[in-house]
Enzyme design. Structure first.
Site, short mmCIF file in Angstrom:
data_model
loop_
_atom_site.label_atom_id
_atom_site.label_comp_id
_atom_site.label_asym_id
_atom_site.label_seq_id
_atom_site.Cartn_x
_atom_site.Cartn_y
_atom_site.Cartn_z
CE LYS A 145 53.31 31.20 0.37
NZ LYS A 145 53.36 30.53 1.39
CB SER B 190 56.79 29.02 1.09
OG SER B 190 55.27 28.72 1.63
CB SER C 262 55.05 28.28 4.61
OG SER C 262 55.88 27.36 3.97
#
Length: 480
Positions: A79, A155, A179
């Site tokens: 990520k 997220s 997330s």
């Protein structure tokens, strides 16, 4: 092996299965990498999940020789947030960090690489991971492979979209308020948020957002998630504390059924936000399945002050974010404004600048009271079962980049969509989203199981049992 057959292998095997093929010399790391790159180039224009492309870096890693680990040769995506490789960019979905290069390699990334994973890029995130949808000015909107008009969640939406699109079977993710679990639910995948301090956050910091945030993965299979936690968990140099040890490996627990569990069915969030009937239908079906597997399920929920916890979380997140971004702006010699930050982020920074050290201490105390309340409640229950989110995946723009929406209105919208996930971040408990059903229009609906602090092993046992009883591997979006 041809490129076509290597792509087929990516679609039909999880990460452990790919690693086994590499060990058996039925496929090479280079073939898997090139297949993953080709799949990325085919799918990313449709779903926009790639923030950084590190293709040549990955090729060079393979050329130098990979370490002998449990995932040697498996392609991997990080990520684009708090996961640094020295010399490569990590931008956190923000114009403020455009072109920022890592000055060191984070401990978690070092562990991934020692496990033999081959990093070939980074996935999209909303600006600094602040929203439950992956939309940013810098990168645009990440779209759900099940329906491109819907959000992939946030997220870690880029990670979930990449896995759902068949690029790789597992990807790195983070979770500071849901997330990992929100994108897993939105994209029909499995997502485990580990206990606080289970995985490394540093170097140079051992907590994120005052202890709310943690790192792990989004996967297709339960066993991949468990084995990846086996490969990465444990204290790092300078850790203030670490999560308690498990009896045996997490993978070994995922492979055997748990004892008879006492499950609390939580069908209403502490905030009182409404829950979509389709999510409640999947919740009730999941509860019935758990009962058929021998577990005891009854309606129950801890008594929590949602308003106080929400306020405390804003203090912890906003003050942490303000400190980081003000320092970043000072190093660049610029002022923070709408030319480099989005309105939601500016709202957090502005709020963070009004908080005091005493406010931060009080917020920590509020979270600790919540942790005690939930721990006392769970003296009578092994697991809490709830929907992961209160609605099926929303349309793009509803909780992301909505012009004219105030900071307060955004907060209300986000809290209404995801009123369940934050509790585990507030208390530090492990919590997982399991792909247990679909809405009437074919969108994934995840169910969330939350365990006691340090008891990921029990959750993995339950997840493995659910996967065997109601397999989800064949439920995938229709992609050409």
């Amino acid at each position: 092996m041809t490129a076509t057959s290597a792509n087929g292998v990516l679609q039909t095997h999880d990460a452990m299965g790919l690693a086994k093929l590499v060990r058996q010399r039925k496929v090479s790391p280079g073939e898997l990498l090139e297949a993953a790159i080709a799949r990325t180039e085919a799918m990313n224009p449709r779903f926009n999940f790639m923030a950084q492309q590190h293709y040549d870096f990955a090729r060079a890693e393979i050329a130098r020789g990979l370490p002998d680990g449990p995932f040697t040769g498996v392609p991997w995506l990080l990520k684009d947030l708090a996961a640094y490789i020295e010399g490569l960019p990590t931008e956190g979905g923000s114009r403020l960090n455009k072109g920022q290069v890592g000055l060191f390699t984070t401990e978690l990334v070092q562990r991934y690489r020692r496990a033999g994973l081959v990093v070939f890029g980074k996935t999209t995130t909303p600006e600094f991971g602040l929203t439950g949808t992956t939309e940013s000015v810098l990168m645009g909107a990440t779209r759900n492979p099940w329906n491109p008009e819907r959000i992939a969640g946030g997220s870690s939406g880029g990670a979930a979209a990449a896995v759902a699109a068949g690029v790789i079977p597992a990807a790195h993710a983070t979770d500071g308020g849901g997330s990992i679990r929100i994108p897993a639910s939105c994209c029909g995948l499995f997502g485990m948020k580990p206990s606080r301090a289970r995985t490394p956050m540093g170097p140079y910091r051992t907590e994120g957002w005052g202890g709310l945030s943690t790192h792990h993965v989004i996967t297709r299979s339960v066993r991949d998630s468990a084995a990846l936690l086996d490969a990465t968990h444990g204290p790092e140099a300078g850790s203030r504390y670490s999560a308690p040890s498990s009896d045996g490996t997490f993978l070994s627990h995922a492979e055997r059924d748990p004892r008879r569990l006492r499950i609390a069915l939580m069908n209403k969030p502490a905030s009182g936000a409404p829950v979509d009937p389709e999510c409640l239908a999947v919740l009730n079906a999941t509860a019935r399945l758990c009962e058929t597997m021998g577990h005891h399920v009854e309606e129950a929920a801890p008594k929590l002050d949602a308003g106080a916890m929400g306020q405390a979380s804003f203090v912890l997140i906003a003050s942490s974010l303000a400190a980081d971004l003000l320092d970043r702006a000072k190093s660049l010699g610029i002022e923070l404004g709408p030319d480099v930050l989005e309105p939601i982020t500016l709202g957090f920074v502005g709020y963070g600048q009004t908080t005091t050290g005493a406010d931060f201490a009080r917020a920590n105390n509020t979270m600790q009271r919540a942790a005690v309340a939930v721990a006392q409640f769970m003296e009578n229950y092994d697991v809490i079962l709830s929907p992961t989110v209160a609605k099926p995946p929303l349309e793009i723009g509803q909780i992301g980049l909505s012009p004219g929406v105030s900071f307060q209105e955004w907060g209300q919208r986000a809290a209404t969509f995801s009123p369940f996930t934050q509790i585990a971040n507030f208390t530090g408990q492990p919590s997982m989203s399991v792909p247990m059903g679909e809405s009437s229009d074919g969108l994934p609906v995840g169910m969330m199981f939350t365990g006691r602090y340090g008891e990921e092993a029990l959750l993995y046992s339950l997840a493995g049992q659910l996967e065997r009883a109601a397999p989800w591997a064949a439920r995938r979006p229709v992609l050409s």
